[in-house]
Design a protein around this motif. Structure first.
Motif, PDB file in Angstrom:
ATOM      1  N   ARG B  41      37.582  32.199  22.764  1.00  0.00           N
ATOM      2  CA  ARG B  41      36.751  33.023  21.903  1.00  0.00           C
ATOM      3  C   ARG B  41      35.762  33.783  22.780  1.00  0.00           C
ATOM      4  O   ARG B  41      35.764  33.637  23.993  1.00  0.00           O
ATOM      5  CB  ARG B  41      35.972  32.145  20.910  1.00  0.00           C
ATOM      6  CG  ARG B  41      36.843  31.388  19.951  1.00  0.00           C
ATOM      7  CD  ARG B  41      36.014  30.609  18.952  1.00  0.00           C
ATOM      8  NE  ARG B  41      35.395  29.430  19.536  1.00  0.00           N
ATOM      9  CZ  ARG B  41      34.102  29.284  19.694  1.00  0.00           C
ATOM     10  NH1 ARG B  41      33.263  30.243  19.341  1.00  0.00           N
ATOM     11  NH2 ARG B  41      33.607  28.187  20.224  1.00  0.00           N
ATOM     12  N   ILE B  42      34.905  34.599  22.136  1.00  0.00           N
ATOM     13  CA  ILE B  42      33.922  35.365  22.896  1.00  0.00           C
ATOM     14  C   ILE B  42      32.576  34.667  22.896  1.00  0.00           C
ATOM     15  O   ILE B  42      31.867  34.661  23.886  1.00  0.00           O
ATOM     16  CB  ILE B  42      33.786  36.784  22.308  1.00  0.00           C
ATOM     17  CG1 ILE B  42      35.080  37.564  22.543  1.00  0.00           C
ATOM     18  CG2 ILE B  42      32.637  37.526  22.954  1.00  0.00           C
ATOM     19  CD1 ILE B  42      35.091  38.909  21.876  1.00  0.00           C
ATOM     20  N   ASN B  45      27.351  37.141  20.733  1.00  0.00           N
ATOM     21  CA  ASN B  45      27.215  38.419  21.436  1.00  0.00           C
ATOM     22  C   ASN B  45      26.459  39.444  20.601  1.00  0.00           C
ATOM     23  O   ASN B  45      26.525  40.621  20.875  1.00  0.00           O
ATOM     24  CB  ASN B  45      28.593  38.964  21.810  1.00  0.00           C
ATOM     25  CG  ASN B  45      29.424  39.284  20.598  1.00  0.00           C
ATOM     26  OD1 ASN B  45      29.073  38.894  19.494  1.00  0.00           O
ATOM     27  ND2 ASN B  45      30.498  40.004  20.777  1.00  0.00           N
ATOM     28  N   ARG B  46      25.725  38.982  19.580  1.00  0.00           N
ATOM     29  CA  ARG B  46      25.094  39.946  18.681  1.00  0.00           C
ATOM     30  C   ARG B  46      23.598  40.094  18.938  1.00  0.00           C
ATOM     31  O   ARG B  46      23.067  41.186  18.837  1.00  0.00           O
ATOM     32  CB  ARG B  46      25.287  39.519  17.221  1.00  0.00           C
ATOM     33  CG  ARG B  46      26.714  39.470  16.819  1.00  0.00           C
ATOM     34  CD  ARG B  46      27.197  40.824  16.394  1.00  0.00           C
ATOM     35  NE  ARG B  46      28.649  40.854  16.439  1.00  0.00           N
ATOM     36  CZ  ARG B  46      29.378  41.732  15.799  1.00  0.00           C
ATOM     37  NH1 ARG B  46      28.816  42.655  15.071  1.00  0.00           N
ATOM     38  NH2 ARG B  46      30.680  41.703  15.904  1.00  0.00           N
TER      39      ARG B  46
END
Lengths: 162, 342
Positions: B41-42, B45-46
């Protein structure tokens, strides 16, 4: 029971080589392609086999296909559909004066679509339903009527597979 | 100690606090990132650039929550437990040296450690065994069966692994002939790090450190699947944040201690041959120490997302039947080698 146990070899009993092997696997995974989809910006387009929100098909001449037979309402296991029929001078003679689907009740089973003799109610590809008020969750005719061009793929799919 | 001395000591403490607390925040972020990477997954990142401000958003949300204390809890101990946890976790860092030579500050030479005490190793061992109080008091004061079980487990686990931890360290102390962390680091000049000289001791110490910090694969005190949340089930808001902070601060302490005792601390192999100025050398040493600690922190998180949790009996078997004899054997081996070398 004990005799059925898998006998560990000496190296496996030391644990550490096996732990290192496991950690090598996780390390490898760190550099693999990421599967994440950045959702609100990047939306998934469902295939025609997808059962999204049920919609009423609107013909190109601006008349809905529905003849208000009430079969969908009868078959709906969640009792989400409410139809009231009225007469019309059109050749189909009957039309739904009132058609409501309660999206808080709908379970996306697709029985309404399956039972419809006119292919008038179809499962669309819409899947985003978030409501802040109860009234917003009850879809009336104005929200349900969808031009036939929007559900063309689903209709083709239904003819091929059913 | 005069006024300037006190000021310098306070300054060092404030800097250490700030660095540790900020690192804890970013550690939470990296924990989530690393778990995400391992699971393809990443990760966050927000919030902020690349999600770096995510932990601050989390903390703000946590602090706005209601602080619930169970009706049947012992209110005093319930409030005391997280404070004990966090203060012990932070106090252990006081003896870890971060550079080789003194720095000149306000016209006097300042040693690069808060407290340069002669029994540094003992101090660390003593504090790490105190760490169990926070968890056990928290578990007991909550008056909840899951919390109590978590607290009991933590005390049994920490006491069992304390032994092998102490015994692994004896090897290091035998080689160095000192309990002072500064001398232990000085003794590891060049590539003669203790990880090379004491491979068995390093492995046993590492495993014991995992158990002492309650990290997976030994996070039985908070095993979510069996004990809801373990000792911190009944904690919320600020007190929960303190427990959370203490867990990560413990990880930083353990990483710094492992880096100091086994990975050569601030030693950079071949640094003196580069012929740098003293200032640059100290900067390099601090950088090396931070890099080694960071590498250990990454290792801690990497292990956490790779290895499943041990069962309780497996944990005790490993502690008493494997770790304890291995640590003892390491002492005997070290003694024999030292005897033949001299």
């Amino acid at each position: 029971m004990r005799k059925n146990l898998y006998r560990l070899t000496f190296l496996e009993r030391l644990y550490i080589p096996e732990i290192l092997r496991g950690m090598a696997i996780t390390l490898r995974q760190m550099f693999r392609r990421k599967e994440t989809r950045q959702y609100p910006e990047e939306k998934w387009v469902p295939p025609p086999s997808f059962r999204g929100a049920p919609v009423l098909v609107l013909e190109e001449n601006g008349v809905e296909r529905c003849v208000a037979c009430g079969l969908c309402s009868r078959v709906c296991p969640a009792l989400a559909i409410d139809v009231q029929a009225a007469e019309t001078p059109d050749p189909k003679e009957r039309y739904p004066a009132h058609f409501e689907i309660n999206m808080l009740r709908c379970i996306f089973c697709g029985f309404c679509e399956e039972v419809c003799p006119e292919e008038a109610i179809v499962m669309s590809d819409a899947f985003e339903f978030a409501f802040t008020r109860y009234e917003d969750a009850v879809f009336g005719k104005e929200r349900l009527l969808t031009p036939v061009s929007h559900v063309r793929e689903r209709l083709t799919f239904l003819r091929e597979r059913r | 100690m005069d006024a300037v001395g006190v000021l310098i000591a306070l300054l060092k403490i404030v800097v250490l606090f700030a660095v540790v607390l900020l690192t804890v925040a970013e550690l939470v972020y990296f924990e989530r990132k690393i778990s995400a990477w391992i699971q393809n997954r990443i990760g966050p990142n927000r919030v902020g650039p690349a999600g770096l401000l995510q932990p601050y958003a989390d903390v703000l949300k946590l602090l706005m929550k209601e602080d619930v204390v169970p009706a049947a809890a012992n209110r005093f101990l319930h409030a005391l437990a997280p404070v004990v946890s966090i203060s012990i976790a932070l106090a252990a860092l006081a003896v870890v040296p971060i550079a080789g030579s003194p720095v000149t500050l306000f016209g006097r030479s300042v040693i690069p450690v808060i407290a340069d005490i002669d029994v540094g190793v003992l101090y660390i061992l003593a504090l790490s065994s105190m760490g169990v109080y926070g968890l056990t008091i928290g578990g007991w004061a909550s008056n909840n069966k899951y919390s109590l079980l978590g607290g009991l487990r933590s005390s049994a686990q920490m006491i069992s692994y304390e032994l092998s931890m102490g015994l692994s360290l004896i090897g290091v102390v035998m080689i160095t002939g000192s309990l002072r962390l500064d001398e232990i680091v000085r003794h590891q000049a060049g590539w003669m790090w203790n990880i090379v000289l004491q491979p068995i001791g390093f492995v046993t110490f590492l495993i014991a450190a995992f158990a002492e910090t309650n990290r997976l694969p030994f996070d039985l005190p908070e095993a979510e699947h069996e004990l809801v949340g373990g000792y911190h089930t009944e904690y919320s808001s600020f007190k929960f944040a303190l427990f959370y902070l203490a867990e990560y601060a413990n990880m930083i302490t353990a990483s710094a201690v492992i880096a100091t005792l086994y990975l050569g601390g601030w030693q950079v192999p071949g640094l003196s041959r580069l012929g740098l100025s003293t200032g640059a050398e100290i900067a390099m040493q601090i950088g090396a120490f931070l890099a080694k600690t960071a590498a250990m922190l990454f290792f801690f998180q990497w292990v956490r997302w790779s290895i499943p949790r041990f069962r309780y009996d497996q944990l005790m078997n490993l502690g008493w039947k494997v770790m304890f004899p291995a640590a003892l054997a390491n002492i005997v081996l070290t003694a024999l080698v030292l005897l033949f070398v001299e």
